[in-house]
Design a protein around this motif. Structure first.
Motif, PDB file in Angstrom:
ATOM      1  N   GLN A  82       1.491  -7.191   6.791  1.00 18.40           N
ATOM      2  CA  GLN A  82       0.530  -6.423   5.998  1.00 18.40           C
ATOM      3  C   GLN A  82       0.762  -4.922   6.182  1.00 18.40           C
ATOM      4  O   GLN A  82       0.704  -4.159   5.209  1.00 18.40           O
ATOM      5  N   GLN A  85       3.956  -3.869   4.383  1.00 17.10           N
ATOM      6  CA  GLN A  85       3.852  -3.898   2.920  1.00 17.10           C
ATOM      7  C   GLN A  85       2.823  -2.921   2.367  1.00 17.10           C
ATOM      8  O   GLN A  85       2.690  -2.796   1.155  1.00 17.10           O
ATOM      9  N   SER A  86       2.122  -2.222   3.250  1.00 18.09           N
ATOM     10  CA  SER A  86       1.156  -1.230   2.771  1.00 18.09           C
ATOM     11  C   SER A  86       1.909  -0.043   2.188  1.00 18.09           C
ATOM     12  O   SER A  86       3.066   0.200   2.496  1.00 18.09           O
TER      13      SER A  86
END
Length: 157
Positions: A82, A85-86
């Motif tokens: 996460q 992929q931010s």
């Protein structure tokens, strides 16, 4: 004596400012307190980039078992992915996070392989135990004619 060269990893202040609001355990999170998220991420980066064992983590990062368990928890809930992929502008930081994700995937795969091997070993041991528990039955004595017929049947078929 050869000394192993290790790569020192420190997050830059601007990188930390991008990451800090996304992490759990910050002051604004009720009930979740991490002593030092920045030090933890730097410890994980040290392991990943140096391709080192957890037990070789320098003492400056704290207890290697504590860092390892926290790394596992973040890996299991896919938190590293996460973060990677931010939408962050810093390409270097994104690459470091992607390396952590790759390492976490590899580590998870190794753990799963160990569990499969352990399960197979348990199945094998139980099968061996069951086979040993079965007492072989004595073969009934055959008359000469039955034995000869049996062999003739095998040869002619």
């Amino acid at each position: 004596m050869n000394e192993v060269q290790t790569q020192e990893v420190k997050l830059r202040d601007d990188q930390w400012q991008m990451l800090e609001p996304m992490l759990t355990g910050k002051q604004s999170d009720p009930g979740a307190r991490a002593k030092n998220n920045r030090l933890f991420i730097e410890a994980v980066l040290w392991i990943v980039l140096n391709k080192s064992l957890w037990r070789h983590l320098p003492q400056q990062f704290g207890s290697s078992s504590t860092v390892y368990m926290r790394f596992r928890r973040w890996t299991e809930c896919d938190f590293w992915r996460q973060l990677a992929q931010s939408k962050m502008e810093d390409r270097e930081l994104v690459l470091m996070l992607e390396q952590i994700v790759e390492y976490g995937d590899m580590y998870t795969q190794r753990i799963e392989q160990r569990m499969v091997r352990k399960a197979r070993k348990a199945i094998y041991k139980s099968a061996i135990g069951a086979a040993k528990a079965i007492k072989p039955t004595r073969r009934a004595q055959c008359s000469g004619d039955e034995s000869t017929l049996h062999w003739v049947g095998l040869v002619t078929s």
